[in-house]
Scaffold this motif. Structure first.
Motif, PDB file in Angstrom:
ATOM      1  N   LEU A  61      18.076   4.010   7.820  1.00 45.12           N
ATOM      2  CA  LEU A  61      17.423   3.254   7.555  1.00 45.12           C
ATOM      3  C   LEU A  61      15.896   3.615   6.283  1.00 45.12           C
ATOM      4  N   GLU A  62      16.162   5.070   6.522  1.00 45.01           N
ATOM      5  CA  GLU A  62      15.520   5.898   5.200  1.00 45.01           C
ATOM      6  C   GLU A  62      16.187   5.918   4.184  1.00 45.01           C
ATOM      7  N   SER A  63      17.339   5.639   3.876  1.00 41.80           N
ATOM      8  CA  SER A  63      18.354   4.986   2.522  1.00 41.80           C
ATOM      9  C   SER A  63      17.486   4.150   1.810  1.00 41.80           C
ATOM     10  N   LEU A  64      17.455   2.754   2.652  1.00 39.50           N
ATOM     11  CA  LEU A  64      17.004   1.817   2.580  1.00 39.50           C
ATOM     12  C   LEU A  64      14.976   1.723   2.327  1.00 39.50           C
ATOM     13  N   LEU A  65      14.919   2.644   2.957  1.00 40.96           N
ATOM     14  CA  LEU A  65      13.296   2.536   2.411  1.00 40.96           C
ATOM     15  C   LEU A  65      12.668   3.904   0.892  1.00 40.96           C
ATOM     16  N   SER A  66      13.980   4.495   1.076  1.00 42.97           N
ATOM     17  CA  SER A  66      13.082   5.247  -0.146  1.00 42.97           C
ATOM     18  C   SER A  66      13.944   4.371  -1.351  1.00 42.97           C
ATOM     19  N   ASP A  67      14.287   2.693  -1.278  1.00 44.51           N
ATOM     20  CA  ASP A  67      14.898   2.906  -2.347  1.00 44.51           C
ATOM     21  C   ASP A  67      13.908   1.286  -2.601  1.00 44.51           C
ATOM     22  N   GLY A  68      13.298   1.172  -1.435  1.00 44.59           N
ATOM     23  CA  GLY A  68      11.743  -0.423  -1.695  1.00 44.59           C
ATOM     24  C   GLY A  68      12.086  -0.939  -0.892  1.00 44.59           C
ATOM     25  N   TYR A  69      13.457  -1.052  -0.202  1.00 45.56           N
ATOM     26  CA  TYR A  69      13.643  -2.403   1.217  1.00 45.56           C
ATOM     27  C   TYR A  69      12.892  -2.078   2.066  1.00 45.56           C
ATOM     28  N   THR A  70      12.679  -3.664   3.007  1.00 45.05           N
ATOM     29  CA  THR A  70      12.365  -3.894   4.115  1.00 45.05           C
ATOM     30  C   THR A  70      12.996  -3.729   5.030  1.00 45.05           C
ATOM     31  N   PRO A  71      14.099  -3.109   5.899  1.00 45.40           N
ATOM     32  CA  PRO A  71      14.786  -3.106   6.951  1.00 45.40           C
ATOM     33  C   PRO A  71      14.071  -4.173   8.171  1.00 45.40           C
ATOM     34  N   VAL A  72      15.126  -4.847   8.746  1.00 45.77           N
ATOM     35  CA  VAL A  72      14.647  -5.908   9.749  1.00 45.77           C
ATOM     36  C   VAL A  72      15.712  -5.697  10.396  1.00 45.77           C
ATOM     37  N   VAL A  73      15.093  -5.694  11.374  1.00 44.13           N
ATOM     38  CA  VAL A  73      15.929  -4.678  12.819  1.00 44.13           C
ATOM     39  C   VAL A  73      16.465  -5.919  13.888  1.00 44.13           C
ATOM     40  N   SER A  74      17.897  -6.343  14.080  1.00 44.56           N
ATOM     41  CA  SER A  74      17.491  -6.519  16.038  1.00 44.56           C
ATOM     42  C   SER A  74      18.682  -6.665  16.070  1.00 44.56           C
ATOM     43  N   PRO A  75      19.156  -6.666  17.862  1.00 41.46           N
ATOM     44  CA  PRO A  75      19.653  -6.692  18.478  1.00 41.46           C
ATOM     45  C   PRO A  75      20.801  -7.208  18.388  1.00 41.46           C
ATOM     46  N   LEU A  95      19.692  -5.760   9.385  1.00 38.04           N
ATOM     47  CA  LEU A  95      20.545  -5.449   9.894  1.00 38.04           C
ATOM     48  C   LEU A  95      20.361  -5.490  11.514  1.00 38.04           C
ATOM     49  N   SER A  96      21.261  -6.165  11.789  1.00 36.83           N
ATOM     50  CA  SER A  96      22.141  -5.612  13.673  1.00 36.83           C
ATOM     51  C   SER A  96      21.738  -4.199  13.890  1.00 36.83           C
ATOM     52  N   GLY A  97      21.746  -4.324  15.058  1.00 37.34           N
ATOM     53  CA  GLY A  97      21.673  -2.897  15.039  1.00 37.34           C
ATOM     54  C   GLY A  97      23.548  -2.125  15.236  1.00 37.34           C
ATOM     55  N   VAL A  98      24.293  -3.009  15.479  1.00 42.40           N
ATOM     56  CA  VAL A  98      25.429  -3.213  14.966  1.00 42.40           C
ATOM     57  C   VAL A  98      25.883  -2.649  13.752  1.00 42.40           C
ATOM     58  N   ASP A  99      25.150  -3.159  12.620  1.00 40.58           N
ATOM     59  CA  ASP A  99      25.807  -2.553  11.107  1.00 40.58           C
ATOM     60  C   ASP A  99      25.148  -0.879  10.775  1.00 40.58           C
ATOM     61  N   SER A 131       0.794  -0.957  -0.118  1.00 36.86           N
ATOM     62  CA  SER A 131       0.199   0.046  -0.414  1.00 36.86           C
ATOM     63  C   SER A 131       0.992   1.397   0.516  1.00 36.86           C
ATOM     64  N   GLY A 132       2.492   0.691   0.545  1.00 32.76           N
ATOM     65  CA  GLY A 132       2.973   1.894   0.054  1.00 32.76           C
ATOM     66  C   GLY A 132       3.520   2.553   0.896  1.00 32.76           C
ATOM     67  N   GLU A 133       3.451   2.018   2.715  1.00 32.54           N
ATOM     68  CA  GLU A 133       3.990   2.483   3.147  1.00 32.54           C
ATOM     69  C   GLU A 133       5.280   1.797   3.797  1.00 32.54           C
ATOM     70  N   ASP A 134       6.009   3.003   4.911  1.00 33.34           N
ATOM     71  CA  ASP A 134       7.576   2.935   4.713  1.00 33.34           C
ATOM     72  C   ASP A 134       7.171   2.315   6.104  1.00 33.34           C
ATOM     73  N   THR A 135       7.939   1.073   5.858  1.00 34.05           N
ATOM     74  CA  THR A 135       7.684   0.212   7.489  1.00 34.05           C
ATOM     75  C   THR A 135       8.583  -0.377   7.490  1.00 34.05           C
ATOM     76  N   VAL A 136       9.094  -0.762   9.079  1.00 35.64           N
ATOM     77  CA  VAL A 136      10.267  -0.835   9.218  1.00 35.64           C
ATOM     78  C   VAL A 136      10.183  -2.243  10.659  1.00 35.64           C
ATOM     79  N   VAL A 137      10.993  -4.061  10.882  1.00 36.05           N
ATOM     80  CA  VAL A 137      10.364  -4.253  11.542  1.00 36.05           C
ATOM     81  C   VAL A 137      11.756  -4.538  12.549  1.00 36.05           C
ATOM     82  N   THR A 138      11.651  -5.167  13.146  1.00 38.02           N
ATOM     83  CA  THR A 138      11.937  -5.088  13.924  1.00 38.02           C
ATOM     84  C   THR A 138      11.437  -6.856  15.209  1.00 38.02           C
TER      85      THR A 138
END
Length: 287
Positions: A144-158, A101-105, A28-35
Motif C-alpha cells: 500500500l505504501e509503495s502505491l501511495l508513494s507513487d501517486g496511486y490510490t489503492p481501492v481494496v475489497s475482500p 486490489l483484492s485482499g488476495v493480491d 490536497s496531498g492526503e494519502d488515501t486508501v479506499v475500501t
C-alpha cells in the motif's frame, strides 16, 4: 496523515459523494486508501442464481454471512470483479489514479482460513462447518505504501488470502474489519461510511446519534446501542484503534461531501482513550 475510507455495500449507500471527496483528499496531498463492501450486490447475484443468502448470529450477538463453497465463488465474481472495477472507474472519472486490489493480491490481507464458525440457532450454540471465511492477521503495508508513494490510490475489497494446510485460497472477510486492519497498519484515520448518520442509541431516531466516544463508559454506551450488523462496526472500531488508528468515524455516506463532513465533526467519533480492557472480538466474517 493517512485516511482509510470504507464505503458501505448496503443498497441504500450511494458512493458518488464519497468518490468526489476522495478526489479532494488526494488533490490536497492526503494519502488515501479506499475500501468497500458489497453485501447487497452479492445477495442479489446469489438470488439471481437461485441460491439463498444465509446469515448467522455468533454467540456474542454479531450477525454475519455464512460463506459456503458456492457463495465464495459468487463473492469472488462480484466483489473484486464487478464492484471493485466500478469503484476504480468512478475514481478515475474524478481524475484519481486509482488501482484496484483484492485482499488476495500480494497477500494484502492474509491470515488463517476458518473451516467452521460458532453460531447460535434457536437459542443453542452450534458449530457450523464448511465455512469459507478467514481472520486477518497480516496486512501488506509495504504494498500500500509503495502505491501511495507513487501517486496511486489503492481501492481494496475482500476476499482475503486464507491459509490452511492446502496452501492459500480466497476466503470471505468482513469489509469493515478489513478497513480496520488497513487503518491500523498505516496508523490512519478510519472513516466508515454507511446508510445511517452514525451509531444511534435508538435505531429509529436519527436524533439519538452518539457523537463522541472518549471514555470506557462511552464505549459501553456505544456497544449497548449497536445492534445487528452495527455490532461488526464496533468490532472494527476496536481493532482499528488497537492497531494504531488515531480515530474512527462512523458517518452517513449519502450526504453532500460525506468524508469532509465526517472529518469536520459529523457522525460518531471514537478515540483510543475509550478502549475498554475487557471487550471481546468474536464475530462473523462478511463483506
Amino acid at each position: 496523515m493517512t485516511v482509510v475510507i470504507k464505503v458501505g455495500g448496503a443498497r441504500a449507500v450511494d458512493p458518488a459523494g464519497a468518490l468526489a471527496d476522495v478526489a479532494s483528499l488526494v488533490d490536497s496531498g492526503e494519502d488515501t486508501v479506499v475500501t468497500h463492501g458489497g453485501s447487497t450486490a452479492v445477495d442479489d447475484t446469489l438470488e439471481r442464481l437461485g441460491m439463498e443468502p444465509e446469515y448467522v448470529e455468533t454467540p456474542s450477538g454479531v450477525v454475519g454471512r455464512f460463506t459456503d463453497e458456492d457463495t465464495i465463488e459468487v463473492f469472488e465474481m462480484v466483489m473484486p470483479g464487478l464492484l471493485n472495477t466500478e469503484m476504480v472507474a468512478g475514481l478515475q472519472s474524478e481524475d484519481v489514479d486509482a488501482v484496484g486490489l483484492s485482499g488476495v493480491d500480494g497477500k494484502l490481507l492474509y491470515g488463517p482460513r476458518k473451516s467452521a464458525v460458532r453460531v447460535v440457532e434457536d437459542g443453542k450454540r452450534k458449530i457450523r462447518r464448511g465455512d469459507h471465511s478467514g481472520s486477518i492477521k497480516q496486512v501488506n503495508g509495504d504494498l500500500l505504501e509503495s502505491l501511495l508513494s507513487d501517486g496511486y490510490t489503492p481501492v481494496v475489497s475482500p476476499p482475503m488470502a486464507g491459509a490452511d494446510e492446502d496452501g492459500v485460497t480466497p476466503v470471505n472477510t468482513d469489509a469493515d474489519r478489513s478497513a480496520a486492519a488497513i487503518a491500523g497498519e498505516l496508523d490512519g484515520t478510519l472513516v466508515l461510511l454507511t446508510d445511517v448518520p452514525g451509531i444511534l442509541e435508538d435505531p429509529d431516531d436519527r436524533d439519538t446519534l452518539i457523537r463522541e466516544v472518549e471514555t470506557p463508559e462511552d464505549w459501553t454506551r456505544m456497544e449497548d446501542a449497536a445492534e445487528g450488523f452495527m455490532g461488526r462496526k464496533v468490532m472494527a472500531i476496536r481493532e482499528a484503534l488497537e492497531g494504531g488508528a488515531p480515530e474512527v468515524i462512523v458517518a452517513d455516506a449519502n450526504i453532500d461531501q460525506p468524508v469532509a463532513t465526517a472529518m469536520e465533526g459529523d457522525g460518531t467519533h471514537v478515540y483510543p482513550s475509550a478502549l475498554p480492557d475487557d471487550a471481546e472480538t468474536d464475530g462473523g466474517d462478511d463483506e
